[in-house]
Design a protein around this motif. Structure first.
Motif, PDB file in Angstrom:
ATOM      1  N   PRO A 202       0.836  -1.199   0.000  1.00  0.00           N
ATOM      2  CA  PRO A 202       0.000   0.000   0.000  1.00  0.00           C
ATOM      3  C   PRO A 202       0.877   1.258   0.000  1.00  0.00           C
ATOM      4  O   PRO A 202       2.051   1.199   0.382  1.00  0.00           O
ATOM      5  N   PRO A 203       0.356   2.426  -0.437  1.00  0.00           N
ATOM      6  CA  PRO A 203      -1.046   2.595  -0.844  1.00  0.00           C
ATOM      7  C   PRO A 203      -1.282   2.325  -2.315  1.00  0.00           C
ATOM      8  O   PRO A 203      -2.431   2.251  -2.746  1.00  0.00           O
ATOM      9  N   ARG A 204      -0.234   2.135  -3.122  1.00  0.00           N
ATOM     10  CA  ARG A 204      -0.437   2.077  -4.567  1.00  0.00           C
ATOM     11  C   ARG A 204      -0.659   0.665  -5.103  1.00  0.00           C
ATOM     12  O   ARG A 204      -1.240   0.494  -6.155  1.00  0.00           O
ATOM     13  N   PHE A 205      -0.178  -0.339  -4.380  1.00  0.00           N
ATOM     14  CA  PHE A 205      -0.238  -1.727  -4.855  1.00  0.00           C
ATOM     15  C   PHE A 205       0.304  -1.820  -6.280  1.00  0.00           C
ATOM     16  O   PHE A 205      -0.287  -2.450  -7.162  1.00  0.00           O
ATOM     17  N   ASP A 206       1.439  -1.179  -6.487  1.00  0.00           N
ATOM     18  CA  ASP A 206       2.009  -1.035  -7.819  1.00  0.00           C
ATOM     19  C   ASP A 206       3.146  -2.030  -8.018  1.00  0.00           C
ATOM     20  O   ASP A 206       4.054  -2.133  -7.175  1.00  0.00           O
ATOM     21  N   TRP A 207       3.139  -2.750  -9.142  1.00  0.00           N
ATOM     22  CA  TRP A 207       4.176  -3.727  -9.409  1.00  0.00           C
ATOM     23  C   TRP A 207       5.561  -3.092  -9.469  1.00  0.00           C
ATOM     24  O   TRP A 207       6.562  -3.759  -9.207  1.00  0.00           O
ATOM     25  N   ARG A 208       5.616  -1.812  -9.785  1.00  0.00           N
ATOM     26  CA  ARG A 208       6.914  -1.134  -9.896  1.00  0.00           C
ATOM     27  C   ARG A 208       7.631  -1.030  -8.556  1.00  0.00           C
ATOM     28  O   ARG A 208       8.827  -0.745  -8.509  1.00  0.00           O
ATOM     29  N   ASP A 209       6.903  -1.260  -7.458  1.00  0.00           N
ATOM     30  CA  ASP A 209       7.509  -1.181  -6.138  1.00  0.00           C
ATOM     31  C   ASP A 209       8.192  -2.486  -5.720  1.00  0.00           C
ATOM     32  O   ASP A 209       8.827  -2.534  -4.669  1.00  0.00           O
ATOM     33  N   ASP A 210       8.056  -3.523  -6.519  1.00  0.00           N
ATOM     34  CA  ASP A 210       8.756  -4.777  -6.229  1.00  0.00           C
ATOM     35  C   ASP A 210      10.194  -4.694  -6.727  1.00  0.00           C
ATOM     36  O   ASP A 210      10.455  -4.236  -7.842  1.00  0.00           O
ATOM     37  N   THR A 211      11.117  -5.163  -5.907  1.00  0.00           N
ATOM     38  CA  THR A 211      12.546  -5.085  -6.234  1.00  0.00           C
ATOM     39  C   THR A 211      13.059  -6.323  -6.972  1.00  0.00           C
ATOM     40  O   THR A 211      14.225  -6.351  -7.378  1.00  0.00           O
TER      41      THR A 211
END
Length: 335
Positions: A250-259
């Motif tokens: 959260p808050p975006r639940f965005d795949w781009r935040d996965d490393t």
């Protein structure tokens, strides 16, 4: 990494089940149980391949089939892209919600392919509320749920790669315990080596953790890449599956935040085998998802991407076969 191959998985007995249910919900206890159950430590092989080697250019599909309620319709839906390899996740074997069927075996028969199946979880109950509506019985004949590879050519060798053993869905001292889904096991991958006209290729079907953060999935991807290096060193590789990217971020639940993307890139893998676009939708089991996500990916090394796409999981009557659409790519080995 587990390389034992069997034609049939040894069932968990009633005595085994009683012992599992009575075992303290700790990581150490889970590891001990996991080691003791033969079916959790083997790859099941079956089906019949239709050829000896893949052509120079070939198509691979990856699909989280959400238990695989409809094996024949699912196979028919895949056939429109004519894949020579199919990487499956969330396939049932001996579960009441899917009619006690071996859904991987049924799909392989429909498509005329060989298969390799491995157990991700031994399910101790019937599943969530929406799944119970599909149950043919009040019990699971076997209770297996896992990942698989379908292949039009024989497997040279296979492996089951466990990405965690601590009991993320079992151990209350370290993991995530869901009272609606009591289960033994953990996220894993199935790897298989197949022959192509250009040489050997390693294909990998995997499913990363949904109830975890980016750091946990990063760790799972690192374990996966290390295991692939040991299993198929210096070999072209294509990994495909539901990586659950963006989940629990959260808050975006965005795949781009996965490393995990940069991790794999630093290890020589490219992500351009995956078409642009989201890959989830409402389904019969998941009728009201609260967000649309991009969870499904290919990562490859020493391969050239020729084409790719995403195919909606809905069929002519509007029924969704899964809460995931399937992804596909056409590739060839680099020289």
């Amino acid at each position: 990494m587990i390389t034992t191959q069997v034609s049939d998985l040894q069932p968990i007995t009633d005595a085994d089940r009683d012992r599992i249910l009575a075992t303290p919900r700790t990581a150490d206890a889970h590891r001990a149980l996991l080691a003791e159950m033969p079916a959790m430590n083997a790859v099941q092989l079956g089906g019949v391949a239709s050829g000896a080697s893949l052509p120079a250019q070939f198509t691979i599909a990856a699909w989280n089939v959400e238990r695989c309620l409809f094996p024949e319709e699912t196979a028919l839906h895949l056939a429109q892209v004519a894949p020579q390899i199919v990487l499956l996740s969330e396939v049932d074997h001996g579960m009441a919600r899917t009619g006690q069927r071996h859904t991987t075996e049924d799909m392989a028969a429909q498509l005329g392919m060989a298969y390799a199946f491995g157990v991700e979880f031994h399910e101790l109950d019937l599943g969530g509320v929406t799944e119970r509506a599909f149950c043919s019985d009040g019990f699971n004949a076997l209770g297996w749920h896992g990942n698989a590879i379908l292949s039009s050519v024989p497997f040279e060798r296979t492996a089951l790669i466990r990405l965690d053993d601590h009991g993320h869905w079992f151990a209350s001292d370290i993991g995530h315990v869901d009272p609606e889904q009591p289960r033994l096991g953990g996220r894993m991958a199935i790897a298989g080596v197949v022959a192509t006209q250009g040489g050997l290729l390693c294909v990998v079907s995997t499913h990363l953790e949904s109830n975890a953060d980016a750091a946990h999935r990063h760790m799972q991807m690192q374990r996966l890449l290390d295991a692939i290096d040991a299993f198929a060193p210096d070999m072209p590789v294509l990994i495909g599956g539901d990586l659950n990217t963006g989940n629990h971020l959260p808050p975006r639940f965005d795949w781009r935040d996965d490393t995990l993307f940069s991790l794999a890139k630093d290890r020589g893998y490219a992500w351009d085998f995956t078409a642009q676009g989201y890959t989830t939708r409402p389904s019969l089991i998941t009728p009201h998802p609260d967000r649309v996500m991009k969870l499904d990916w290919f990562a490859g090394r020493n391969l050239k991407n020729l084409d790719n796409g995403i195919v909606a999981s809905t069929i002519a009557n509007g029924k969704a076969l899964s809460d995931h659409d399937f992804i596909w790519c056409k590739v060839e080995l680099t020289e």
